[in-house]
Design a protein around this motif. Sequence first.
Motif, PDB file in Angstrom:
ATOM      1  N   ALA A  41       0.851  -1.183   0.000  1.00 58.42           N
ATOM      2  CA  ALA A  41       0.000   0.000   0.000  1.00 58.42           C
ATOM      3  C   ALA A  41       0.890   1.237   0.000  1.00 58.42           C
ATOM      4  O   ALA A  41       2.089   1.166   0.276  1.00 58.42           O
ATOM      5  CB  ALA A  41      -0.911  -0.009   1.231  1.00 58.42           C
ATOM      6  N   LEU A  42       0.296   2.386  -0.312  1.00 56.47           N
ATOM      7  CA  LEU A  42       1.068   3.624  -0.391  1.00 56.47           C
ATOM      8  C   LEU A  42       1.817   3.884   0.906  1.00 56.47           C
ATOM      9  O   LEU A  42       2.992   4.259   0.899  1.00 56.47           O
ATOM     10  CB  LEU A  42       0.138   4.798  -0.712  1.00 56.47           C
ATOM     11  N   LYS A  43       1.156   3.648   2.048  1.00 53.76           N
ATOM     12  CA  LYS A  43       1.810   3.915   3.330  1.00 53.76           C
ATOM     13  C   LYS A  43       2.972   2.969   3.589  1.00 53.76           C
ATOM     14  O   LYS A  43       3.878   3.291   4.363  1.00 53.76           O
ATOM     15  CB  LYS A  43       0.795   3.828   4.469  1.00 53.76           C
ATOM     16  N   ASP A  44       2.954   1.779   2.948  1.00 54.84           N
ATOM     17  CA  ASP A  44       4.051   0.837   3.127  1.00 54.84           C
ATOM     18  C   ASP A  44       5.333   1.313   2.453  1.00 54.84           C
ATOM     19  O   ASP A  44       6.427   0.866   2.793  1.00 54.84           O
ATOM     20  CB  ASP A  44       3.679  -0.543   2.558  1.00 54.84           C
ATOM     21  N   LEU A  45       5.199   2.198   1.447  1.00 56.10           N
ATOM     22  CA  LEU A  45       6.360   2.688   0.709  1.00 56.10           C
ATOM     23  C   LEU A  45       7.066   3.832   1.431  1.00 56.10           C
ATOM     24  O   LEU A  45       8.138   4.251   1.024  1.00 56.10           O
ATOM     25  CB  LEU A  45       5.942   3.161  -0.687  1.00 56.10           C
ATOM     26  N   VAL A 169      14.725 -14.971  -1.576  1.00 56.37           N
ATOM     27  CA  VAL A 169      13.586 -14.544  -0.774  1.00 56.37           C
ATOM     28  C   VAL A 169      13.444 -13.029  -0.852  1.00 56.37           C
ATOM     29  O   VAL A 169      14.427 -12.296  -0.763  1.00 56.37           O
ATOM     30  CB  VAL A 169      13.741 -14.983   0.699  1.00 56.37           C
ATOM     31  N   VAL A 170      12.205 -12.571  -1.041  1.00 54.97           N
ATOM     32  CA  VAL A 170      11.883 -11.144  -0.993  1.00 54.97           C
ATOM     33  C   VAL A 170      11.059 -10.899   0.261  1.00 54.97           C
ATOM     34  O   VAL A 170      10.005 -11.511   0.443  1.00 54.97           O
ATOM     35  CB  VAL A 170      11.100 -10.685  -2.240  1.00 54.97           C
ATOM     36  N   PHE A 171      11.569 -10.027   1.135  1.00 56.19           N
ATOM     37  CA  PHE A 171      10.846  -9.626   2.343  1.00 56.19           C
ATOM     38  C   PHE A 171      10.154  -8.296   2.071  1.00 56.19           C
ATOM     39  O   PHE A 171      10.750  -7.386   1.489  1.00 56.19           O
ATOM     40  CB  PHE A 171      11.805  -9.462   3.523  1.00 56.19           C
ATOM     41  N   ARG A 172       8.904  -8.178   2.534  1.00 61.96           N
ATOM     42  CA  ARG A 172       8.133  -6.951   2.284  1.00 61.96           C
ATOM     43  C   ARG A 172       7.126  -6.740   3.408  1.00 61.96           C
ATOM     44  O   ARG A 172       6.602  -7.690   3.972  1.00 61.96           O
ATOM     45  CB  ARG A 172       7.396  -7.059   0.942  1.00 61.96           C
ATOM     46  N   ARG A 173       6.866  -5.480   3.705  1.00 59.57           N
ATOM     47  CA  ARG A 173       5.807  -5.127   4.659  1.00 59.57           C
ATOM     48  C   ARG A 173       4.593  -4.651   3.868  1.00 59.57           C
ATOM     49  O   ARG A 173       4.686  -3.714   3.087  1.00 59.57           O
ATOM     50  CB  ARG A 173       6.279  -4.048   5.630  1.00 59.57           C
ATOM     51  N   ASN A 201      11.937  -0.346  -0.146  1.00 62.12           N
ATOM     52  CA  ASN A 201      11.983  -0.929   1.201  1.00 62.12           C
ATOM     53  C   ASN A 201      11.973  -2.454   1.199  1.00 62.12           C
ATOM     54  O   ASN A 201      12.088  -3.061   2.273  1.00 62.12           O
ATOM     55  CB  ASN A 201      10.855  -0.408   2.103  1.00 62.12           C
ATOM     56  N   ASP A 202      11.836  -3.111   0.038  1.00 56.10           N
ATOM     57  CA  ASP A 202      11.968  -4.560  -0.016  1.00 56.10           C
ATOM     58  C   ASP A 202      13.402  -4.969   0.324  1.00 56.10           C
ATOM     59  O   ASP A 202      14.352  -4.219   0.098  1.00 56.10           O
ATOM     60  CB  ASP A 202      11.633  -5.095  -1.414  1.00 56.10           C
TER      61      ASP A 202
END
Length: 234
Positions: A41-45, A169-173, A201-202
Amino acid sequence: MKWWMAGAAIAVLSVSGCASEKLVGRPDLEIVQGGQLPPPALKDLILEQRAYVIGPFDKVEVDVYGVPELSRTVQVDASGTIAIPLVGTLDASGKTTSQLADAIANRLRGKYIRSPQVTVNADTISQTITVDGQVQKPGLYPVTGRMTLIRAVARAEGTTDYANTSYVVVFRRVGGKDMAALYDLRAIRQGIYPDPEVYANDVVSVGESGGRRVFQAAIQGGALLIAPLVAILN
């Protein structure tokens, strides 16, 4: 970061031949069907706002209002100092941009300018990804335009001779949840499934490192991973 630490205690997804997927351990581990991490989402970026602390070799843009001859971009040297005409040498490393602006203004006040108005901006790139593990040059890389997993690995000058390209592995919030997806670069390069997009941020982990903790038993015997595996970490 807590989501890195979560990887050490995460449950394991077991896949063996045509056997069904089985979750072992942590009850809140959820496997997402469909084979793709959802876009953030936009806030995650947007990273949590923190005061930027200047360090050696950073570039800072100094603007003295009404005195263009003193406005310039300077680079912090290895010892953490900068030099500006009329201001002299100042310690910049360890200061925030506002603290450095105040220090410059104090040097100018009264002696050269009655009421100096100084602003300082750090020349930084906020939209970055992290590429680590078995790549030639691990580090932070700017996200410019559309970035994919293959392009991210290429930015790090490719994998090492010891890389396990089936363990990427790709980690993401996403929406307040920490997620991880396991990819097989061999399958992507063969066109078996699309090259997934990566976002600011990934964290991309190639081969060893966090990937082994999160998907320790996801692949046995080096079988080709024909679709990504996605896990929600919290």
